[in-house]
Design an enzyme around this catalytic site. Sequence first.
Site, PDB file in Angstrom:
ATOM      1  N   GLU A   1      -3.996  -6.444  -1.180  1.00  0.00           N
ATOM      2  CA  GLU A   1      -2.852  -5.284  -0.690  1.00  0.00           C
ATOM      3  C   GLU A   1      -2.532  -5.608   0.564  1.00  0.00           C
ATOM      4  O   GLU A   1      -3.245  -5.956   1.472  1.00  0.00           O
ATOM      5  CB  GLU A   1      -3.674  -3.818  -0.735  1.00  0.00           C
ATOM      6  CG  GLU A   1      -4.362  -3.456  -2.063  1.00  0.00           C
ATOM      7  CD  GLU A   1      -3.297  -2.458  -2.794  1.00  0.00           C
ATOM      8  OE1 GLU A   1      -1.815  -2.348  -2.216  1.00  0.00           O
ATOM      9  OE2 GLU A   1      -3.197  -1.973  -3.800  1.00  0.00           O
TER      10      GLU A   1
ATOM     11  N   HIS B   1       2.603  -6.966  -8.584  1.00  0.00           N
ATOM     12  CA  HIS B   1       2.195  -5.682  -9.426  1.00  0.00           C
ATOM     13  C   HIS B   1       3.188  -5.246 -10.297  1.00  0.00           C
ATOM     14  O   HIS B   1       2.804  -5.048 -11.519  1.00  0.00           O
ATOM     15  CB  HIS B   1       1.664  -4.565  -8.484  1.00  0.00           C
ATOM     16  CG  HIS B   1       0.672  -3.479  -9.223  1.00  0.00           C
ATOM     17  ND1 HIS B   1       0.493  -2.305  -8.644  1.00  0.00           N
ATOM     18  CD2 HIS B   1       0.237  -3.380 -10.254  1.00  0.00           C
ATOM     19  CE1 HIS B   1      -0.245  -1.792  -9.338  1.00  0.00           C
ATOM     20  NE2 HIS B   1      -0.395  -2.384 -10.547  1.00  0.00           N
TER      21      HIS B   1
ATOM     22  N   THR C   1       0.757  -1.271  -0.070  1.00  0.00           N
ATOM     23  CA  THR C   1      -0.025  -0.122   0.016  1.00  0.00           C
ATOM     24  C   THR C   1       0.823   1.072   0.032  1.00  0.00           C
ATOM     25  O   THR C   1       0.305   2.053  -0.519  1.00  0.00           O
ATOM     26  CB  THR C   1      -0.868   0.043   1.270  1.00  0.00           C
ATOM     27  OG1 THR C   1      -0.115  -0.110   2.312  1.00  0.00           O
ATOM     28  CG2 THR C   1      -2.040  -1.202   1.457  1.00  0.00           C
TER      29      THR C   1
END
Length: 253
Positions: free
Chosen positions: A99, A146, A28
Amino acid sequence: MGPLTINYTAYRSPTFNKRVRFIVLHYTAINFEASVKALSGNTSSHYLVPRLDDESYKASGYSGMQVFNLVDENDRAWHAGASTWANRTNLNDTSIGIEVVNLASDDNGVFTFPDYEDAQVEALIQLTSNILSRYPDVSPKNVVAHSDIAPTRKSDPGPAFPWKRLADAGVGAWYDEDTKTRYERQFNDQGVPQQSDILNALQQYGYSTAPASTADGYKALIRAFQMHFRPSDYSGKLDAETAAVLYALNDKY
């Protein structure tokens, strides 16, 4: 004509599969309180894993590890953005996003990547193992960072993320050490493969090679691979060990 009757049970087609093909892991870069706000705005994620030593988590009244389900798995969460993996694009459509609260930072290109808590890692192993049991089409190499699916834009979950520990628990991919050692010896003796061969190998594994149209893009692509599979050095410079890990992964998967 009376009300329409729909029979949901008499005949069910066998030609279907699950929407979910990928699990995408993120950090995050902000604390728990800010993460909840951010993931309730223009971005979202299916799950949020907090950090126990986060003061904002404690101030919210929580103790112990609690994983938060923010978006139903049957719905799309907006976590991946522009992304490509295994010849698929827009991975929001086909992935579950997780996350993890971690205060990684980027100060004008100087990155800081804090370690993850042991409780977070254990929670992730339990969570992802449960997800994988329900979505058998998610292969080991489709549990991704990611940064794997958007290497020029993203660095999460970063080189401190314990990918090998997850792989040892049956979550995600990892290479065989003996195969990697054999390739590394070969590349040290004979030189690393040409860039074109490396790009073919990256594409075989799942990466989009589109970023490699520029020198900076190629560096970002190598850096993303290194952060996942060779985190001791993620400079973005190809070396014999990086190439060996890549070839060992393709041998295994």
